[in-house]
Every structure is written in C-alpha cells, then in structure tokens.
Design an enzyme around this catalytic site. Structure first.
Site, PDB file in Angstrom:
ATOM      1  N   LYS A 106     -11.619   8.373   7.131  1.00 33.67           N
ATOM      2  CA  LYS A 106     -11.506   7.154   7.942  1.00 33.67           C
ATOM      3  C   LYS A 106     -12.796   6.343   7.828  1.00 33.67           C
ATOM      4  O   LYS A 106     -13.896   6.889   7.938  1.00 33.67           O
ATOM      5  CB  LYS A 106     -11.205   7.513   9.408  1.00 33.67           C
ATOM      6  CG  LYS A 106     -10.918   6.287  10.253  1.00 33.67           C
ATOM      7  CD  LYS A 106     -10.241   6.638  11.561  1.00 33.67           C
ATOM      8  CE  LYS A 106     -10.049   5.441  12.448  1.00 33.67           C
ATOM      9  NZ  LYS A 106      -9.180   4.402  11.854  1.00 33.67           N
TER      10      LYS A 106
ATOM     11  N   GLY B 244       0.830  -1.210   0.000  1.00 34.74           N
ATOM     12  CA  GLY B 244       0.000   0.000   0.000  1.00 34.74           C
ATOM     13  C   GLY B 244       0.859   1.252   0.000  1.00 34.74           C
ATOM     14  O   GLY B 244       0.551   2.243   0.667  1.00 34.74           O
TER      15      GLY B 244
ATOM     16  N   THR C 222      -7.600   2.789  18.178  1.00 34.59           N
ATOM     17  CA  THR C 222      -6.958   3.356  19.379  1.00 34.59           C
ATOM     18  C   THR C 222      -7.969   3.628  20.479  1.00 34.59           C
ATOM     19  O   THR C 222      -7.698   3.401  21.660  1.00 34.59           O
ATOM     20  CB  THR C 222      -6.229   4.659  19.005  1.00 34.59           C
ATOM     21  OG1 THR C 222      -5.309   4.356  17.974  1.00 34.59           O
ATOM     22  CG2 THR C 222      -5.495   5.247  20.195  1.00 34.59           C
TER      23      THR C 222
ATOM     24  N   ALA D  48      -0.491  -3.216  16.293  1.00 29.11           N
ATOM     25  CA  ALA D  48      -0.900  -2.175  17.249  1.00 29.11           C
ATOM     26  C   ALA D  48      -1.929  -1.284  16.588  1.00 29.11           C
ATOM     27  O   ALA D  48      -1.827  -0.978  15.395  1.00 29.11           O
ATOM     28  CB  ALA D  48       0.311  -1.353  17.677  1.00 29.11           C
TER      29      ALA D  48
ATOM     30  N   THR E 228      -6.309  -1.183  10.736  1.00 29.98           N
ATOM     31  CA  THR E 228      -7.327  -1.292  11.787  1.00 29.98           C
ATOM     32  C   THR E 228      -8.644  -1.742  11.149  1.00 29.98           C
ATOM     33  O   THR E 228      -8.764  -1.799   9.927  1.00 29.98           O
ATOM     34  CB  THR E 228      -7.550   0.054  12.509  1.00 29.98           C
ATOM     35  OG1 THR E 228      -8.050   0.998  11.557  1.00 29.98           O
ATOM     36  CG2 THR E 228      -6.269   0.573  13.128  1.00 29.98           C
TER      37      THR E 228
ATOM     38  N   ASN F  85      -2.227   1.683  17.313  1.00 23.77           N
ATOM     39  CA  ASN F  85      -1.613   3.003  17.213  1.00 23.77           C
ATOM     40  C   ASN F  85      -0.123   2.861  17.517  1.00 23.77           C
ATOM     41  O   ASN F  85       0.241   2.353  18.574  1.00 23.77           O
ATOM     42  CB  ASN F  85      -2.285   3.954  18.199  1.00 23.77           C
ATOM     43  CG  ASN F  85      -1.888   5.392  17.958  1.00 23.77           C
ATOM     44  OD1 ASN F  85      -0.715   5.702  17.847  1.00 23.77           O
ATOM     45  ND2 ASN F  85      -2.873   6.267  17.873  1.00 23.77           N
TER      46      ASN F  85
ATOM     47  N   HIS G 251     -11.170  11.923  13.978  1.00 25.16           N
ATOM     48  CA  HIS G 251     -10.277  11.618  12.858  1.00 25.16           C
ATOM     49  C   HIS G 251     -10.760  12.327  11.595  1.00 25.16           C
ATOM     50  O   HIS G 251     -11.893  12.785  11.520  1.00 25.16           O
ATOM     51  CB  HIS G 251     -10.221  10.106  12.582  1.00 25.16           C
ATOM     52  CG  HIS G 251      -9.300   9.371  13.507  1.00 25.16           C
ATOM     53  ND1 HIS G 251      -9.727   8.826  14.689  1.00 25.16           N
ATOM     54  CD2 HIS G 251      -7.974   9.103  13.435  1.00 25.16           C
ATOM     55  CE1 HIS G 251      -8.710   8.248  15.302  1.00 25.16           C
ATOM     56  NE2 HIS G 251      -7.637   8.403  14.568  1.00 25.16           N
TER      57      HIS G 251
HETATM   58  P1  NAD Z   1      -5.097   4.853   2.616  1.00 20.91           P
HETATM   59  O1  NAD Z   1      -6.400   4.476   2.001  1.00 20.91           O
HETATM   60  O2  NAD Z   1      -4.533   6.203   2.313  1.00 20.91           O
HETATM   61  O3  NAD Z   1      -3.969   3.778   2.214  1.00 20.91           O
HETATM   62  C1  NAD Z   1      -4.202   2.408   2.101  1.00 20.91           C
HETATM   63  C2  NAD Z   1      -3.493   1.951   0.831  1.00 20.91           C
HETATM   64  O4  NAD Z   1      -3.533   0.523   0.767  1.00 20.91           O
HETATM   65  C3  NAD Z   1      -4.190   2.494  -0.431  1.00 20.91           C
HETATM   66  O5  NAD Z   1      -3.244   3.156  -1.250  1.00 20.91           O
HETATM   67  C4  NAD Z   1      -4.749   1.240  -1.085  1.00 20.91           C
HETATM   68  O6  NAD Z   1      -4.799   1.307  -2.500  1.00 20.91           O
HETATM   69  C5  NAD Z   1      -3.723   0.206  -0.598  1.00 20.91           C
HETATM   70  N1  NAD Z   1      -4.195  -1.172  -0.770  1.00 20.91           N
HETATM   71  C6  NAD Z   1      -5.445  -1.675  -0.576  1.00 20.91           C
HETATM   72  N2  NAD Z   1      -5.472  -2.979  -0.891  1.00 20.91           N
HETATM   73  C7  NAD Z   1      -4.215  -3.317  -1.270  1.00 20.91           C
HETATM   74  C8  NAD Z   1      -3.614  -4.523  -1.718  1.00 20.91           C
HETATM   75  N3  NAD Z   1      -4.309  -5.662  -1.846  1.00 20.91           N
HETATM   76  N4  NAD Z   1      -2.283  -4.516  -2.016  1.00 20.91           N
HETATM   77  C9  NAD Z   1      -1.568  -3.377  -1.898  1.00 20.91           C
HETATM   78  N5  NAD Z   1      -2.096  -2.189  -1.494  1.00 20.91           N
HETATM   79  C10 NAD Z   1      -3.394  -2.175  -1.192  1.00 20.91           C
HETATM   80  O7  NAD Z   1      -5.272   4.639   4.180  1.00 20.91           O
HETATM   81  P2  NAD Z   1      -4.307   5.107   5.356  1.00 20.91           P
HETATM   82  O8  NAD Z   1      -4.816   6.369   5.965  1.00 20.91           O
HETATM   83  O9  NAD Z   1      -2.886   5.057   4.915  1.00 20.91           O
HETATM   84  O10 NAD Z   1      -4.609   3.956   6.437  1.00 20.91           O
HETATM   85  C11 NAD Z   1      -4.395   2.588   6.128  1.00 20.91           C
HETATM   86  C12 NAD Z   1      -4.746   1.739   7.336  1.00 20.91           C
HETATM   87  O11 NAD Z   1      -3.847   2.036   8.415  1.00 20.91           O
HETATM   88  C13 NAD Z   1      -6.153   1.975   7.916  1.00 20.91           C
HETATM   89  O12 NAD Z   1      -6.666   0.756   8.398  1.00 20.91           O
HETATM   90  C14 NAD Z   1      -5.897   2.954   9.051  1.00 20.91           C
HETATM   91  O13 NAD Z   1      -6.913   2.909  10.044  1.00 20.91           O
HETATM   92  C15 NAD Z   1      -4.596   2.392   9.573  1.00 20.91           C
HETATM   93  N6  NAD Z   1      -3.784   3.310  10.385  1.00 20.91           N
HETATM   94  C16 NAD Z   1      -3.201   2.774  11.488  1.00 20.91           C
HETATM   95  C17 NAD Z   1      -2.374   3.550  12.266  1.00 20.91           C
HETATM   96  C18 NAD Z   1      -1.682   2.899  13.443  1.00 20.91           C
HETATM   97  O14 NAD Z   1      -0.873   3.561  14.127  1.00 20.91           O
HETATM   98  N7  NAD Z   1      -1.934   1.611  13.697  1.00 20.91           N
HETATM   99  C19 NAD Z   1      -2.127   4.897  11.937  1.00 20.91           C
HETATM  100  C20 NAD Z   1      -2.739   5.409  10.781  1.00 20.91           C
HETATM  101  C21 NAD Z   1      -3.556   4.601   9.999  1.00 20.91           C
END
Ligand code: NAD
Length: 268
Positions: free
Chosen positions: A160, A10, A167, A123, A101, A125, A156
């Site tokens: 989202k 991604g 979190t 995690a 998440t 977060n 957020h």
């Molecule tokens: P986003 O939509 O900007 O990015 C996700 C990317 O994954 C997209 O570019 C999408 O095309 C790609 N994707 C989807 N399916 C795919 C596949 N099969 N192969 C390759 N790529 C693929 O979203 P984001 O804001 O970057 O968030 C992504 C995830 O991370 C969400 O679940 C978000 O809640 C989570 N997140 C977690 C934390 C943390 O600290 N744990 C922090 C921020 C975001």
C-alpha cells in the site's frame, strides 16, 4: 441492475481481478471492457482468465477509448489514472464507481469538476461492515464527546502506497462529525520526539504496514476507567469488490450526483 455493461480499468490489479470475479458472480452485470496501463504485460490477455474465472472473450486493452459502449466504469487504480478515466466517463455520459484512494485535495476538486453531471459513487471503503462501523463511530463520538480520547489505528499489506488509509481518514471524519468539529483542525497524523502531552479533542492516527494484511481499522475511545473499540477486519478483498458491484447496480437508478457507500446502503 438489468444486465449493466461494465468496464473494469486496471483489470490485472489486485482489485481489478476481484472486480471481474464479482461481476461474473453477479446475475445482472457483464464485463464488456477491461484495461491495463500501457506497457503492462497483461494487455491482450482475457479478463476472465486473469481473474481465475471462465474465459470472457474480453481482452485487456491499453486505451480505455477502445472499450465498447458501457453503462458504468469501475476504477480501482491510482489517482492520475482515475482523473483520465473520469474525463472518458464524462465524455461518454456513463456512471462511475471510484475506489482509488490517495487523491489529494486538488485531484479531488478536478474529479468533482470533471464529473459534475455524472452519477458517481466514491468511497474509501466499499465493505458493508466498514460503512456500518462509520455510522457507529459517529454515534459513539456524539455520546462520548471529548471526555474520551479518540485514536484511530489501521494496518495494511506492504504494497500500500498511501497512509493513513482512506478508510482511516473516513473514520476520522465520522468521529469529528459526531463531535461537531472539522477533522483537519484536530487530527494528529504522526507523533515523534517531544510531542508534549495529548490535547483534549485530538484525533490521533497510527499506521502499520506489512505482509498481506487486507485491511484492519479500529476506532478507540479511551477514558481513565474504560475503553470502547469499534473494530473492523477485512480478510478477503472480495468484500470490497462485491460492495463496488452493488454500488454500480445502485447507480443505474440514480441521476447525476456524487454519492458514497452510505447512500448506497441507505445509512445516510
Ligand atoms: P494494484 O496496484 O494491484 O492495482 C492497480 C492496477 O491499476 C494495476 O494493475 C495498474 O497497472 C493499473 N493501472 C494504473 N494506471 C492505469 C491506467 N492508466 N490504465 C489502466 N490501468 C492502470 O492496486 P490495488 O491493491 O488493486 O488497489 C488499487 C487502488 O484501489 C488503490 O488506490 C487502493 O488503495 C484502492 N483500494 C480501495 C478499496 C476501497 O474499498 N475503496 C479497497 C482496496 C483497494
């Protein structure tokens, strides 16, 4: 981490680009592979250029199997994609850092089954500050007990797709653990209409979505005479990316097992 080879899946996503940046800032890790979903306009582009750093010579591919040998895969995508990446990680015998998440119980079970022998950090977060806040919340809940009504607030950005945030739920779990109860038994995830009076021991959640808010989380302990708040505000996604890269480095010294950011930071 001694020159860990990392695959970012991604890689054109909001977090994917930050992760590429965080790795280029890190002395001990290199991006060796980067992917996007099939059909993405970014397939074929250079991961470094997309992230706004130097050209890395790593082009985004639409099939993770086309990536070279690596030590760890970092996944901030979406639940179904993360399940497929987990199968790839288990086949290759690598480590995995999961930031996605919104996995439901069945998806979580599938992830755990698939990755039963792999070193994994997952995690809700990856910010160091949030993980410290989780410890503080558990301690506060132990001390304050049910005399203080507990509420969790999160806000957020408008893109989202899941709520409450992972979190916020992690904060709820820490709070419930401090009180010695299961979150599922006491959580109130929405309120509407004639809800009746608040029950002692409930843990309520409220959610705001809008604009480009990176992430705000607050645990409130409310009594008649005073209110204690433990509040965390993230103003830049790089805080999550740096934490995830730190987790990837920490994993290189771990054997198979399921860890969280509290383990990485030595807070458990
Ligand atoms: P986003 O939509 O900007 O990015 C996700 C990317 O994954 C997209 O570019 C999408 O095309 C790609 N994707 C989807 N399916 C795919 C596949 N099969 N192969 C390759 N790529 C693929 O979203 P984001 O804001 O970057 O968030 C992504 C995830 O991370 C969400 O679940 C978000 O809640 C989570 N997140 C977690 C934390 C943390 O600290 N744990 C922090 C921020 C975001």
């Amino acid at each position: 981490m001694s020159d860990s080879r990392v695959i970012i899946v991604g890689a054109s996503g909001r977090m994917g680009r930050m992760l590429v940046r965080a790795i280029t800032e890190s002395a001990n890790a290199n991006v060796v592979g980067a992917t996007e979903r099939p059909g993405s306009e970014f397939v074929g582009r250079d991961a470094g250029e997309l992230a706004g750093v130097e050209t890395l010579g790593v082009r985004l591919v639409d099939d993770v199997h086309a990536c070279p040998e690596a030590d760890v895969l970092i996944d901030f995508t979406a639940p179904v994609a993360t399940l497929n990446h987990a199968i790839f990680v288990a086949e290759r015998g690598m480590a995995m850092v999961i930031g996605t998440t919104g996995c439901d119980d069945e998806q979580m079970q599938q992830l755990r089954n698939t990755l039963c022998d792999s070193p994994v950090v997952m995690a809700a977060n990856y910010s160091v500050g949030v993980n410290l806040a989780l410890s503080l919340i558990e301690r506060a809940a132990q001390v304050l007990g049910n005399d203080y009504d507990a509420e969790i607030f999160e806000a957020h950005h408008k893109h989202k797709v899941d709520a409450p945030s992972g979190t916020a739920l992690a904060m709820g779990k820490s709070l419930a653990a401090g009180r010695g109860v299961e979150l599922d038994a006491v959580s109130v995830l929405s309120r509407q209409g004639m809800t009746g009076a608040r029950k002692a021991g409930d843990i309520g959640f409220s959610v705001v979505r809008g604009g480009n808010i990176v992430g705000e989380h607050k645990a409130m302990f409310i009594a008649d005479e005073e209110r204690i708040e433990i509040n965390h505000i993230a103003s830049d996604r790089m805080v999550f990316a740096r934490g995830a890269v730190r987790a990837a480095g920490w994993l290189s010294d771990q054997s198979g097992g399921w860890y969280d950011m509290q383990d990485v930071l030595g807070l458990n």
